[in-house]
Enzyme design. Structure first.
Site, short mmCIF file in Angstrom:
data_model
loop_
_atom_site.label_atom_id
_atom_site.label_comp_id
_atom_site.label_asym_id
_atom_site.label_seq_id
_atom_site.Cartn_x
_atom_site.Cartn_y
_atom_site.Cartn_z
N HIS A 37 14.25 -14.62 5.34
CA HIS A 37 14.26 -13.69 6.58
C HIS A 37 13.65 -14.35 7.65
O HIS A 37 12.54 -14.85 7.70
CB HIS A 37 13.61 -12.36 6.39
CG HIS A 37 14.62 -11.51 5.70
ND1 HIS A 37 14.77 -10.11 5.93
CD2 HIS A 37 15.33 -11.55 4.96
CE1 HIS A 37 15.81 -9.24 5.25
NE2 HIS A 37 16.07 -10.35 4.49
N PRO A 40 0.53 -0.53 3.93
CA PRO A 40 1.60 -1.45 3.62
C PRO A 40 2.31 -1.90 4.93
O PRO A 40 3.22 -2.69 4.72
CB PRO A 40 2.52 -0.67 2.78
CG PRO A 40 1.94 0.73 2.99
CD PRO A 40 0.64 0.89 3.40
P1 RFL Z 1 -2.27 -4.77 -9.31
O1 RFL Z 1 -0.83 -5.02 -9.27
O2 RFL Z 1 -2.79 -3.51 -9.28
O3 RFL Z 1 -2.37 -5.24 -10.90
C1 RFL Z 1 -3.78 -5.01 -11.52
C2 RFL Z 1 -3.38 -4.91 -12.94
O4 RFL Z 1 -4.52 -4.45 -13.80
C3 RFL Z 1 -4.39 -3.64 -14.72
N1 RFL Z 1 -5.90 -2.93 -15.01
C4 RFL Z 1 -6.41 -3.25 -16.04
N2 RFL Z 1 -6.23 -4.13 -17.20
C5 RFL Z 1 -7.51 -4.15 -17.83
N3 RFL Z 1 -8.52 -3.27 -17.87
C6 RFL Z 1 -8.74 -2.47 -16.88
N4 RFL Z 1 -9.64 -1.67 -17.00
C7 RFL Z 1 -7.51 -2.37 -15.92
N5 RFL Z 1 -7.60 -1.50 -14.67
C8 RFL Z 1 -6.45 -1.96 -14.02
C9 RFL Z 1 -3.35 -2.68 -14.08
O5 RFL Z 1 -2.76 -2.04 -15.03
C10 RFL Z 1 -2.63 -3.61 -13.41
O6 RFL Z 1 -1.54 -4.11 -13.96
O7 RFL Z 1 -3.08 -5.78 -8.47
P2 RFL Z 1 -3.11 -7.22 -8.08
O8 RFL Z 1 -2.48 -8.25 -9.21
O9 RFL Z 1 -4.34 -7.58 -7.32
O10 RFL Z 1 -1.75 -7.28 -7.08
C11 RFL Z 1 -1.83 -6.56 -5.79
C12 RFL Z 1 -0.58 -5.78 -5.31
O11 RFL Z 1 0.05 -5.13 -6.46
C13 RFL Z 1 -0.56 -5.25 -4.01
O12 RFL Z 1 -1.48 -5.63 -3.13
C14 RFL Z 1 0.76 -4.85 -3.28
O13 RFL Z 1 1.80 -4.09 -3.85
C15 RFL Z 1 0.58 -4.33 -2.03
N6 RFL Z 1 1.91 -3.71 -1.56
C16 RFL Z 1 2.62 -4.93 -0.66
N7 RFL Z 1 1.88 -5.96 -0.53
C17 RFL Z 1 2.69 -6.89 0.17
O14 RFL Z 1 2.21 -8.05 0.14
N8 RFL Z 1 3.92 -6.77 0.76
C18 RFL Z 1 4.40 -5.77 0.81
O15 RFL Z 1 5.61 -5.36 1.06
C19 RFL Z 1 3.82 -4.62 -0.09
N9 RFL Z 1 4.36 -3.28 0.04
C20 RFL Z 1 2.48 -2.47 -1.41
C21 RFL Z 1 3.73 -2.25 -0.74
C22 RFL Z 1 2.06 -1.64 -2.35
C23 RFL Z 1 2.51 -0.36 -2.52
N10 RFL Z 1 1.93 0.64 -3.21
C24 RFL Z 1 2.38 1.73 -3.89
C25 RFL Z 1 0.48 0.72 -2.99
C26 RFL Z 1 4.40 -1.22 -0.92
C27 RFL Z 1 3.54 0.04 -1.56
C28 RFL Z 1 4.32 1.28 -1.39
C1 PHB Z 2 9.01 -3.11 0.64
O1 PHB Z 2 10.18 -3.70 0.84
O2 PHB Z 2 8.31 -2.56 -0.24
C2 PHB Z 2 7.97 -3.41 1.99
C3 PHB Z 2 8.59 -4.10 2.95
C4 PHB Z 2 7.70 -4.46 4.08
C5 PHB Z 2 6.58 -3.64 4.02
C6 PHB Z 2 6.00 -2.75 3.22
C7 PHB Z 2 6.97 -2.67 2.05
O3 PHB Z 2 5.72 -3.74 5.40
#
Ligand code: RFL
Ligand code: PHB
Length: 393
Positions: free
Chosen positions: A75, A296
């Site tokens: 994009h 986010p």
């Molecule tokens: P994760 O993905 O939470 O993975 C951590 C893993 O550790 C496991 N775990 C354990 N394992 C062993 N022993 C334990 N005691 C444990 N405790 C936990 C868990 O089961 C899990 O599998 O962290 P990680 O790898 O650091 O990744 C981070 C990302 O997942 C997170 O920052 C993003 O999803 C945030 N986020 C977004 N980030 C972006 O860069 N761009 C986006 O567009 C974006 N959109 C979002 C998002 C997060 C969202 N939510 C729901 C929080 C949109 C949403 C709605």
């Molecule tokens: C998504 O596609 O889940 C998304 C995109 C942009 C954002 C947050 C989430 O800033």
């Protein structure tokens, strides 16, 4: 108790842990990943959708970019809808030609698991009661239970990549760890649907009814979000109510073209800014959501996790290949410097576009002035673009 050894024990098999494991394994550095959940559970989480160009590079370095390059979408801009206008930030024009990749976290994780399998990498699922030990010694170890049996892994280093609720950050003593937190008075209700995206590029909308976002995973899979009060429950929102509210918050030209359909996932996420300092304690290094959370709005969560992994990867390469530990020594400081900038950008975008419950008329005027300034200044647009595509590592 069974006992094994590795060089780097990684707690958490989310994107952070898997990416580091893959990068290190390709350089001949041995790792074991311990994940509490099943693989299907991890792949069932719908999260990030926008990848910075630096993250894309890191996936290439990890040998995991083929599907992303074929199926992901580059994009060149994003839209901000506000005050009855649709303004566009030209990402490619303003920030050294850099762009973002729209490719879901679910697919990133799937590709990383496939790559780990192909190399015979060790990823242990359903590891219970994972516990890091002796972090201040040169011989740390991790214990866990699986299928009722106890296991121990001796290692040189432990990576805490276990997300916000993991065990790693909690094993840093309270008198060492400092936590900074801001909780926002609303959440995001997200819907995934097998429909054509409403707009070819993402639309972030500021509206008096609350913030809305049109995003996508592909040309046949859309992702939408609306700001909701923290008291709302997913069950309160039928698909129909969601589509009606989303359309009410979007500019007419976007709402008219919006294709609706059955939701295939619907969830509410609270919004928070959180940073834990330091990100290193003895032989334990925190990475990703274990150390920091952003709201986010700027799409910075997964991308900030990737920059931690970049610093750790290079730190371990220098340590194991050249006997130089400067990168690992400086990890916490370097990672935190970039994390705080991502926190600032996410906080700014959140404040720019959301309706806070206690906003005064003056607050609303300031929000409009911030937007008016952004779209009247090329320097301000360049600044937004530079942050959105990702600051340098
Ligand atoms: P994760 O993905 O939470 O993975 C951590 C893993 O550790 C496991 N775990 C354990 N394992 C062993 N022993 C334990 N005691 C444990 N405790 C936990 C868990 O089961 C899990 O599998 O962290 P990680 O790898 O650091 O990744 C981070 C990302 O997942 C997170 O920052 C993003 O999803 C945030 N986020 C977004 N980030 C972006 O860069 N761009 C986006 O567009 C974006 N959109 C979002 C998002 C997060 C969202 N939510 C729901 C929080 C949109 C949403 C709605
Ligand atoms: C998504 O596609 O889940 C998304 C995109 C942009 C954002 C947050 C989430 O800033």
């Amino acid at each position: 108790m069974s006992q094994t050894t590795t060089q780097v024990a990684i707690i958490g098999g989310g994107p952070s842990g898997l990416l580091l494991s893959q990068l290190l394994h390709r350089q001949g550095i041995d790792t074991v990943v311990l994940e509490r959940q099943t693989r299907d559970y991890v792949l069932g989480r719908i999260r990030a959708g926008v990848l910075e160009h630096g993250f894309v590079e890191l996936m290439r370095e990890a040998g995991c970019a083929a599907r992303m390059e074929a199926e992901g979408e580059e994009h060149h801009g994003v839209y901000l809808a506000h005050q009855g206008r649709m303004d566009r930030i030209d990402l490619a024009g303003s920030a050294d030609g850099a762009t973002v990749m729209v490719y879901g976290q679910t697919e990133v994780t799937r590709d990383l698991y496939a790559a780990r399998d192909a190399m015979g990498g060790s990823v242990i699922h359903q590891a219970d009661k994972v516990q890091p030990h002796d972090l201040k010694s040169q011989t740390p170890y991790v214990t866990y239970e699986k299928d009722g049996a106890e296991h121990r892994i001796d290692c040189d280093f432990i990576i805490g990549a276990d997300g916000f609720h993991g065990v790693s950050r909690k094993s840093i003593p309270a008198d060492v760890l400092r936590e900074y937190e801001k909780v926002y008075p609303f959440g995001w209700l997200g819907v995934l649907s097998e429909t054509k995206p409403a707009s070819p590029e993402l639309v972030y909308a500021r509206h008096e009814r609350g913030f809305a976002l049109c995003s996508m995973r592909s040309q046949v899979l859309s992702r939408y979000y609306i700001q909701v009060p923290l008291t709302d429950k997913v069950e309160d929102w039928s698909d129909e109510a969601f589509w009606t509210e989303l359309k009410a918050r979007l500019p007419k030209e976007v709402a008219e073209g919006l294709q609706t359909g059955a939701s295939i996932e619907k969830s509410i996420a609270p919004l928070r800014s959180f940073v834990a300092e330091p990100m290193r304690y003895g032989q334990l290094f925190l990475a990703g959501d274990a150390a920091h959370i952003v709201p986010p709005t700027g799409a910075k969560g997964l991308n900030s996790a990737a920059s931690d992994i970049y610093y750790l990867y290079h730190g371990f390469l220098d340590h194991y290949k050249n006997g130089d530990s400067a990168g690992l020594e400086g990890y916490s400081e370097k990672a935190l410097a970039r994390v705080w900038k991502a926190e600032r950008f996410s906080w700014w975008m959140t404040n720019l576009l959301h309706r806070f419950p206690d906003m005064s008329e003056a607050d609303l005027r300031l929000q409009c002035a911030d937007l008016d300034y952004l779209f009247s200044s090329e320097a301000a647009q360049a600044s937004m673009a530079e942050n959105y595509v990702g600051l340098p590592y």
